[in-house]
Design an enzyme around this catalytic site. Structure first.
Site, mmCIF file in Angstrom:
data_model
loop_
_atom_site.group_PDB
_atom_site.id
_atom_site.type_symbol
_atom_site.label_atom_id
_atom_site.label_comp_id
_atom_site.label_asym_id
_atom_site.label_seq_id
_atom_site.Cartn_x
_atom_site.Cartn_y
_atom_site.Cartn_z
ATOM 1 N N SER A 44 48.756 26.196 -8.561
ATOM 2 C CA SER A 44 49.040 26.519 -7.163
ATOM 3 C C SER A 44 47.869 27.286 -6.545
ATOM 4 O O SER A 44 47.003 27.784 -7.245
ATOM 5 C CB SER A 44 50.317 27.349 -7.087
ATOM 6 O OG SER A 44 51.389 26.575 -7.574
ATOM 7 N N GLY A 45 47.870 27.367 -5.220
ATOM 8 C CA GLY A 45 46.807 28.077 -4.521
ATOM 9 C C GLY A 45 45.899 27.112 -3.778
ATOM 10 O O GLY A 45 46.016 25.892 -3.895
ATOM 11 N N SER A 46 44.957 27.694 -2.998
ATOM 12 C CA SER A 46 44.151 26.870 -2.097
ATOM 13 C C SER A 46 43.167 25.968 -2.844
ATOM 14 O O SER A 46 42.879 24.855 -2.391
ATOM 15 C CB SER A 46 43.408 27.763 -1.106
ATOM 16 O OG SER A 46 42.556 28.662 -1.780
ATOM 17 N N THR A 47 42.634 26.418 -3.994
ATOM 18 C CA THR A 47 41.688 25.574 -4.739
ATOM 19 C C THR A 47 42.405 24.328 -5.257
ATOM 20 O O THR A 47 41.870 23.214 -5.198
ATOM 21 C CB THR A 47 41.063 26.365 -5.916
ATOM 22 O OG1 THR A 47 40.793 27.704 -5.489
ATOM 23 C CG2 THR A 47 39.788 25.721 -6.395
ATOM 24 N N ASP A 99 44.145 24.538 -12.584
ATOM 25 C CA ASP A 99 44.696 25.645 -11.802
ATOM 26 C C ASP A 99 43.549 26.560 -11.367
ATOM 27 O O ASP A 99 42.444 26.493 -11.925
ATOM 28 C CB ASP A 99 45.706 26.426 -12.669
ATOM 29 C CG ASP A 99 46.663 27.262 -11.828
ATOM 30 O OD1 ASP A 99 46.442 27.393 -10.610
ATOM 31 O OD2 ASP A 99 47.630 27.791 -12.396
ATOM 32 N N ASP A 102 42.828 34.381 -10.018
ATOM 33 C CA ASP A 102 42.396 35.481 -9.149
ATOM 34 C C ASP A 102 41.242 36.258 -9.780
ATOM 35 O O ASP A 102 40.370 36.754 -9.081
ATOM 36 C CB ASP A 102 43.578 36.413 -8.870
ATOM 37 C CG ASP A 102 44.692 35.662 -8.165
ATOM 38 O OD1 ASP A 102 44.391 34.968 -7.183
ATOM 39 O OD2 ASP A 102 45.849 35.737 -8.621
ATOM 40 N N GLU A 121 53.181 28.331 -13.903
ATOM 41 C CA GLU A 121 51.771 28.076 -14.244
ATOM 42 C C GLU A 121 51.536 28.300 -15.742
ATOM 43 O O GLU A 121 50.880 27.501 -16.406
ATOM 44 C CB GLU A 121 50.867 28.981 -13.405
ATOM 45 C CG GLU A 121 50.861 28.594 -11.927
ATOM 46 C CD GLU A 121 50.123 29.568 -11.030
ATOM 47 O OE1 GLU A 121 49.822 29.173 -9.897
ATOM 48 O OE2 GLU A 121 49.855 30.718 -11.426
HETATM 49 C C1 5RP Z 1 48.783 31.266 -7.625
HETATM 50 C C2 5RP Z 1 47.528 31.466 -8.388
HETATM 51 C C3 5RP Z 1 46.266 30.911 -7.788
HETATM 52 O O1 5RP Z 1 45.713 30.002 -8.696
HETATM 53 C C4 5RP Z 1 45.286 32.020 -7.535
HETATM 54 O O2 5RP Z 1 45.904 32.988 -6.704
HETATM 55 C C5 5RP Z 1 44.003 31.494 -6.860
HETATM 56 O O3 5RP Z 1 44.283 31.094 -5.544
HETATM 57 P P1 5RP Z 1 43.197 30.428 -4.611
HETATM 58 O O4 5RP Z 1 42.829 29.108 -5.236
HETATM 59 O O5 5RP Z 1 43.906 30.260 -3.296
HETATM 60 O O6 5RP Z 1 42.013 31.354 -4.503
HETATM 61 O O7 5RP Z 1 47.493 32.038 -9.446
HETATM 62 O O8 5RP Z 1 49.880 31.881 -8.277
#
Ligand code: 5RP
Length: 232
Positions: A44-47, A99, A102, A121
């Protein structure tokens, strides 16, 4: 029959995406790994969102036949809007999983869970045969906990028990994650609460110690996982 849903058709990432150029390059690298017939676990998340867009382009251009297993409602909806078929761990084991994270330290230990999806995850990472973590340079740290607290998902009535036990493990700040767009706390994908917890020092067995507290569903500390880190 198709739902013809306006909600699904108008879905987009709800906020500005940080470091978008690096994340787009990472998305292309992940899309290049896709082979027809793959069952792919999606974090999950933008990437991950950008990676799904890149994967859907390859599916369209090359008529690839893949299925995704999502770790969050956000990603399941994105798959639906892109026409990527979804399956579950009941039906399939993922061939591979990707995935974001952070924080990533030099030992490939991670903090995840800004999006609150860390339970599914970690489950997907355990279930999958190969795991890729895609991160831009801003995620690399010398020491875990430098920028982010550790998210801990807690069964609601265990809140005070977990708080007390986290203090005995050395937690120096414990915040109940507040919702935006809703009054009160964030309710996780699994109907639980999320604590954001800071420690002065993260010992190498802290993930196991947190997990052993009754009432903890999962934490966003990933110290014992087999992952390949791809930095964009
Ligand atoms: C979600 C996560 C995301 O992978 C993490 O927060 C990175 O997010 P982004 O790709 O938006 O920077 O662990 O639970």
């Amino acid at each position: 029959m198709d739902w013809n849903s306006d909600i699904i058709k108008s879905l987009s990432w709800p906020a500005a995406i940080s470091n978008i150029e690096s994340k787009q390059k990472l998305a292309e690298q992940i899309a290049a790994k896709v082979r027809s017939g793959n069952i792919i676990g999606v974090g999950s998340g933008s990437t991950c969102y950008l990676a799904l867009l890149a994967i859907s382009q390859r599916i369209k251009n090359e008529q690839l036949n893949i299925m995704a297993i999502s770790t969050s409602i956000e990603i399941a909806l994105t798959c639906s809007s892109l026409g990527i078929p979804i399956t579950s761990l009941y039906e399939h084991r993922p061939d591979w999983y990707f995935d974001g994270a952070d924080e990533v330290d030099p030992n490939s230990h991670l903090i995840k869970g800004r999006g609150g999806a860390m339970f599914k995850e970690k489950l997907m990472m355990n279930a999958s045969q190969q795991n890729f973590i895609i991160v831009d340079h801003s995620k690399l740290v010398d020491k875990l906990g430098s920028k982010f607290p550790i998210p801990v998902e807690v069964f609601p009535t265990a809140l005070m028990n977990v708080e007390a036990k986290l203090k005995t493990l050395g937690a120096n700040e414990i915040l109940l994650r507040a919702a935006q767009g809703k009054d009160g706390p964030v309710i996780s994908e699994n109907g639980n609460l999320i604590l954001d917890v800071k420690f002065d020092h993260i010992e190498k067995d802290l993930e196991i110690k947190i997990k052993s507290i009754t009432g903890v569903i999962e934490s966003g500390l990933f110290q014992n996982q087999l992952v390949e880190i791809i930095v964009g």
